[in-house]
Design a protein around this motif. Structure first.
Motif, short mmCIF file in Angstrom:
data_model
loop_
_atom_site.label_atom_id
_atom_site.label_comp_id
_atom_site.label_asym_id
_atom_site.label_seq_id
_atom_site.Cartn_x
_atom_site.Cartn_y
_atom_site.Cartn_z
N VAL A 123 1.72 2.91 3.50
CA VAL A 123 2.05 4.11 2.73
C VAL A 123 2.91 3.72 1.53
N ARG A 124 3.90 2.87 1.78
CA ARG A 124 4.79 2.41 0.70
C ARG A 124 3.97 1.73 -0.40
N GLN A 125 3.05 0.87 0.04
CA GLN A 125 2.21 0.13 -0.90
C GLN A 125 1.38 1.09 -1.75
N HIS A 126 0.79 2.09 -1.09
CA HIS A 126 -0.05 3.06 -1.79
C HIS A 126 0.76 3.82 -2.84
N VAL A 127 1.98 4.22 -2.45
CA VAL A 127 2.84 4.98 -3.37
C VAL A 127 3.22 4.12 -4.58
N LEU A 128 3.50 2.86 -4.33
CA LEU A 128 3.88 1.98 -5.44
C LEU A 128 2.68 1.66 -6.34
N GLU A 129 1.47 1.73 -5.77
CA GLU A 129 0.27 1.56 -6.61
C GLU A 129 0.06 2.78 -7.50
N LEU A 130 0.43 3.95 -6.95
CA LEU A 130 0.30 5.19 -7.71
C LEU A 130 1.31 5.22 -8.86
N PHE A 131 2.51 4.71 -8.60
CA PHE A 131 3.59 4.69 -9.62
C PHE A 131 4.12 3.25 -9.76
N PRO A 132 3.35 2.37 -10.42
CA PRO A 132 3.72 0.95 -10.42
C PRO A 132 5.08 0.66 -11.06
N VAL A 133 5.51 1.54 -11.98
CA VAL A 133 6.79 1.28 -12.65
C VAL A 133 7.94 1.27 -11.63
N LEU A 134 7.79 2.04 -10.55
CA LEU A 134 8.87 2.09 -9.55
C LEU A 134 9.01 0.74 -8.83
#
Lengths: 232, 293
Positions: free
Chosen positions: A110-121
């Motif tokens: 889930v964390r990975q998916h979220v960071l793919e959605l908002f890579p700047v984070l």
């Protein structure tokens, strides 16, 4: 998926929602429109259990949310992005995401998916949330809510104060979530920002839903927007 | 005694005072920081910890070390239980309202004080130190137990820092401190966090009492001074800032210890009180506190 049945909510003795009703199907994007103080934010807070419901019920996937303690509501898979973001500004980006991940013990995927959605984070994990720009903070607020792996996402004015590029990014991410079956309720003042992605619109006035219509119908009835929001 | 040995003695006494102060103020700061509750009964939790330590030490009078270890376990448990009951039966029922909790904990302060007077009596109660090792300097001897108190306080402070900054529970406490409503929206049971924090604050001050009672003696009025000094430390450090409280405790404790040795303890207390007044004028939020919004 979500059935809000004639709820009444109060702030002290002041009635904020009167017989407020709403139904959503899985994967739908519904936009709540209305003037300031109409009851849109209160409706989201009532779903989250943050404002007590005196009458009526809110059924989510067969569970009456009004019977649960407030902290149990997000554990069912309801993510919330409050108005003004309400980030934990003294904490780092990483810790803000951890708070979301802890809610339902979401895993690394889930964390990975979220960071793919908002890579700047991903590049700012060690930065204090309060030191980020408004757009980045909004991304973090969205990302934190997505770390719950929500089935239902409540967004309260997510485009407030953002640049057009940032609004486009937020819109893209909402549409992407829809493809994963996430249902979304959007509260917005900026009609132009959300109509292109919403399926239906519910108009809120004096604490109750006065009309619900598909976006396609609304296009032929622009005076509704003037009446309820005051924007063309 | 010439100046250097005098200064060494003053620094040692200051270190003990600083450690004592840091431990007693820590619980108050933790409770205020997370719950926004000013616990006026904090000093009575300290007194209760000392009384329980005395009572447990009486069970094994021939073995001070065993009595000390029993107290280290028993006092935080007993005081934590009182704090738990207070949180559930009083603070929760008044919704943690800032003004109401002050009034309620003032009442609790008198209640605990008078109960302690009724149960334990008005006499001061000495408790033997768990060991009597004496460090011999060329100019004077110094209690090894007092230095143990400094080391134990440092370990306890490090443990609290580790929990707050490195553990899941610490993150939950910090999140609750920052924004109670948003914490709830992320599944954090704020009521349970408050219970845990209030109990932890009481347990920490009870451990402080167990460590310090061999130096001070237990007495039913002994909670007032630590309460006053804890407030001074928390105000100077910044309301709700654990880091600020610890730094302020170290500064005031050292200063107080040194002034006490060279002048008098009363003069040290006057300086600390004047310092609070000065800080409140120039920086009302304290050195590490956030300004009021």
């Amino acid at each position: 998926m979500l059935d809000v049945r004639a709820i009444d909510c109060y702030y002290g003795e002041a009635k904020a929602l009167h017989q407020f009703s709403l139904r959503l199907e899985t994967g739908e994007i519904l936009c709540l429109l209305g003037r300031n103080g109409a009851g849109k934010t209160t409706a989201l807070k009532a779903i989250m259990g943050l404002v007590p419901v005196r009458r009526g019920s809110i059924v989510f996937d067969g569970t009456d949310l009004t019977k649960l303690a407030s902290h149990e509501v997000p554990r069912l898979g309801i993510g919330y992005v409050p108005q003004g973001r309400r980030l934990f500004s003294e904490l780092t980006v990483e810790d803000n995401l951890r708070v979301g991940l802890m809610t339902r013990n979401s895993g690394a995927a889930v964390r990975q998916h979220v960071l793919e959605l908002f890579p700047v984070l991903g590049e700012r994990l060690g930065q204090r949330a309060g030191t980020m720009s408004g757009g980045e903070q909004q991304m973090l607020a969205m990302a934190r809510a997505l770390c719950i792996a929500p089935k239902l996402l409540l967004l309260d004015e997510p485009t407030e104060g953002l640049s057009p590029a940032m609004i486009a990014l937020i819109r893209r991410s909402i549409v992407e979530l829809k493809t994963h079956g996430v249902t979304t309720i959007l509260v917005e003042q900026r009609v132009d920002a959300v109509l292109p992605i919403a399926d239906r619109v519910a108009f809120v006035e004096n604490g109750r839903v006065t009309a619900v219509m598909a976006v396609a119908e609304l296009a032929a009835d622009r005076h509704m927007i003037d009446r309820y929001v005051g924007l063309g | 005694m010439s100046f250097f040995p005098h200064l060494l003695l003053a620094v040692l006494e200051g270190a003990v005072a600083a450690a004592t102060l840091a431990l007693t103020a820590l619980g108050l700061s933790l409770v205020f920081g997370v719950m926004r509750v000013v616990n006026v009964a904090h000093g009575e939790f300290y007194m209760l910890g000392a009384m329980v330590a005395w009572w447990l030490s009486q069970l094994v009078p021939a073995h001070p070390l065993l009595g000390f270890l029993l107290a280290l376990i028993g006092a935080p448990l007993a005081v934590g239980a009182v704090a738990f009951a207070t949180e559930r039966l009083v603070l929760r029922r008044i919704g943690y309202d800032p003004e109401a909790t002050i009034v309620a904990t003032i009442g609790l302060m008198f209640l605990i004080q008078q109960l302690a007077l009724s149960v334990f009596g008005a006499d001061a109660k000495p408790v033997n130190a768990p060991f009597t090792y004496r460090i011999v300097f060329p100019w004077f001897g110094y209690s090894g137990y007092k230095l143990f108190v400094v080391a134990a306080s440092a370990v306890l402070l490090l443990c609290v820092w580790w929990v707050m900054s490195r553990t899941r529970f610490g993150l939950i406490m910090r999140v609750t401190q920052f924004d109670r409503e948003t914490a709830t929206a992320f599944g954090i049971p704020v009521g349970r966090v408050y219970s845990a924090v209030f109990v932890a604050g009481a347990a920490i001050v009870a451990i402080a009492a167990v460590l310090l009672v061999p130096i001070q003696q237990a007495h039913y009025l002994m909670g007032l001074d630590p309460l006053l000094m804890s407030f001074i430390v928390v105000i100077i450090g910044g309301l709700g800032s654990l880091k600020g409280s610890v730094i302020a405790a170290l500064a005031i404790g050292l200063l107080g210890g040194i002034v006490s040795v060279f002048f008098s303890p009363t003069f040290a207390a006057i300086i600390a009180t004047l310092l609070v007044a000065f800080i409140l004028v120039i920086r009302p939020q304290g050195f590490f506190g956030a300004p009021a919004r």
